[in-house]
Design a protein around this motif. Structure first.
Motif, PDB file in Angstrom:
ATOM      1  N   THR A  46       0.164  -2.298   2.669  1.00  0.00           N
ATOM      2  CA  THR A  46       0.166  -1.388   3.826  1.00  0.00           C
ATOM      3  C   THR A  46       1.333  -1.715   4.764  1.00  0.00           C
ATOM      4  O   THR A  46       2.028  -0.825   5.254  1.00  0.00           O
ATOM      5  N   ASP A 161      -1.522   5.645   1.073  1.00  0.00           N
ATOM      6  CA  ASP A 161      -2.149   4.331   1.171  1.00  0.00           C
ATOM      7  C   ASP A 161      -3.606   4.417   0.716  1.00  0.00           C
ATOM      8  O   ASP A 161      -4.453   4.908   1.447  1.00  0.00           O
ATOM      9  N   GLU A 162      -3.878   3.954  -0.475  1.00  0.00           N
ATOM     10  CA  GLU A 162      -5.226   3.985  -1.062  1.00  0.00           C
ATOM     11  C   GLU A 162      -5.904   5.329  -0.830  1.00  0.00           C
ATOM     12  O   GLU A 162      -7.018   5.382  -0.301  1.00  0.00           O
TER      13      GLU A 162
HETATM   14 MG   LIG Z   1      -3.804  -1.956   2.906  1.00  0.00          MG
END
Ligand SMILES: [Mg+2]
Ligand SMILES: Nc1ncnc2c1ncn2[C@@H]1O[C@H](COP(=O)(O)OP(=O)(O)O)[C@@H](O)[C@H]1O
Length: 341
Positions: A46, A161-162
């Protein structure tokens, strides 16, 4: 700079106060590539994305995008999109207005705005839902809105992000296919963060495995899956039996096991459960646990070498807990690792 490098991270170093998060990271991403950043929680995925997006100051190093140094360029001038894990949609706005938001900020309006927004909404298959408010939509639909909202800004790089971690298993699979389809259709360069190796293997052109704020290995899904370089990567992609090599022998819990035919330069040997010979061989172990997985049965063996995980055809007769079985670790079915850590 080479033509191949569209997004380049050069010695990227990032920290939160005195806590280092990413150290001297180098990465070249090609135009149109779908890259998966893979690694355990806290390894810096991240943080790296936030730096590329301009949401995190760079301590040292450089970020170049399409030939332009963007290291100190403001986030809104980078032509980089970031879709957060928690979509961050505006709940009081319709799908149309959520997607239109960024373009309105840029001063766009009227027919030009409408055409662009509707095209983005169509590209994620949500045309019938344009006037819906987002809280009335499923997780998968909300994820598509977030995707359309980023894509409508025509970023040079889109980072996610995910994005699938909030979805149930079936929807994940659906969205995975959807993401791949959108990416191939638009030719957009994408970076996709995940901690799920299956997802990374299924989606990515190349996988970047991160560990402790650094890159551990970069390669195609086949490279990462079949030719891990370190024990860390091997373990991550399912090699469950790993022994370091020292002076031509495997370092085990007990006596060293000589491996005269170990490949030159190998620092460790690793076996997937399926690569372990079960039922015959040089070694003996006791069945600690056994689990049935449809077509296969997995055995965890307690052995003088240490724990060994073997997988066999479930049609073969099952062994009870505590039973003694022979097994082997053939060099021919092992992956040779360059690093034993
Ligand atoms: Mg992360
Ligand atoms: N806001 C923050 N303040 C301080 N440390 C942070 C912050 N966010 C992340 N970190 C630390 O930075 C490192 C990398 O975190 P992160 O990039 O979020 O990892 P990942 O996304 O791979 O799980 C971790 O050690 C984490 O604890």
């Amino acid at each position: 700079m080479s033509d191949m490098s569209f997004l380049r991270l050069d010695g990227l170093t990032l920290a939160y106060g005195k806590t280092p998060a990413v150290e001297g990271l180098n990465l070249d991403i090609h135009r149109g590539e779908l890259i998966a950043l893979l690694g355990p929680s806290g390894c810096g995925k991240t943080t790296t994305m936030r730096a590329i997006a301009g949401l995190m100051p760079v301590r040292a190093g450089q970020i170049t995008l399409d030939g332009r140094d963007i290291t100190r360029v403001a986030a809104n001038r980078r032509e980089v999109g970031l879709v957060f894990q928690s979509y961050a949609l505006f709940p009081h706005l319709t799908v149309f207005e959520n997607v239109a938001f960024g373009l309105r900020l840029k001063g766009m309006s009227g027919k030009a705005l409408e055409d662009k927004v509707m095209a983005a909404i169509a590209s994620v298959g949500l045309t019938p839902f344009a006037q819906r408010k987002t809280p009335d939509m499923s997780g998968g639909q909300q994820q598509r809105v977030a995707l359309a909202r980023s894509m409508v800004m025509e970023p040079k790089v889109l980072m996610l992000d995910e994005p699938l971690s909030n979805l149930d298993a079936r929807l994940r699979l659906e969205m995975r296919t959807e993401l791949q389809r959108v990416q191939k259709k638009t030719g957009l360069t994408m970076i996709f963060v995940t901690h799920d190796q299956i997802e990374a293997l299924a989606l990515a052109d190349r996988i970047v495995v991160m560990r402790n704020g650094a890159i551990e290995q970069i390669g195609t899904p086949e490279d990462i899956y079949n030719r891990p370089e370190s024990a860390f990567v091997a373990d991550f992609v399912g090699f469950e039996t790993i022994f370091a090599l020292k002076d031509g022998a495997m370092v085990t819990k007990g006596e060293p096991v000589p491996v005269p035919d170990a490949p030159a330069g190998a620092a460790a040997l690793a076996w997937r459960p399926r690569a372990v010979t079960f039922g015959e061989g040089r070694f003996e172990g006791t069945v600690l646990s056994s689990s049935f997985a449809g077509s296969a049965r997995e055995y965890l063996l307690d052995t003088p070498l240490g724990p060994v995980k073997a997988e066999v055809d479930a049609a073969l007769p099952a062994h009870d807990l505590g039973a003694t079985v022979r097994f082997d670790l053939p060099v021919a079915t092992a992956a040779a690792l360059r690093r034993a850590e």
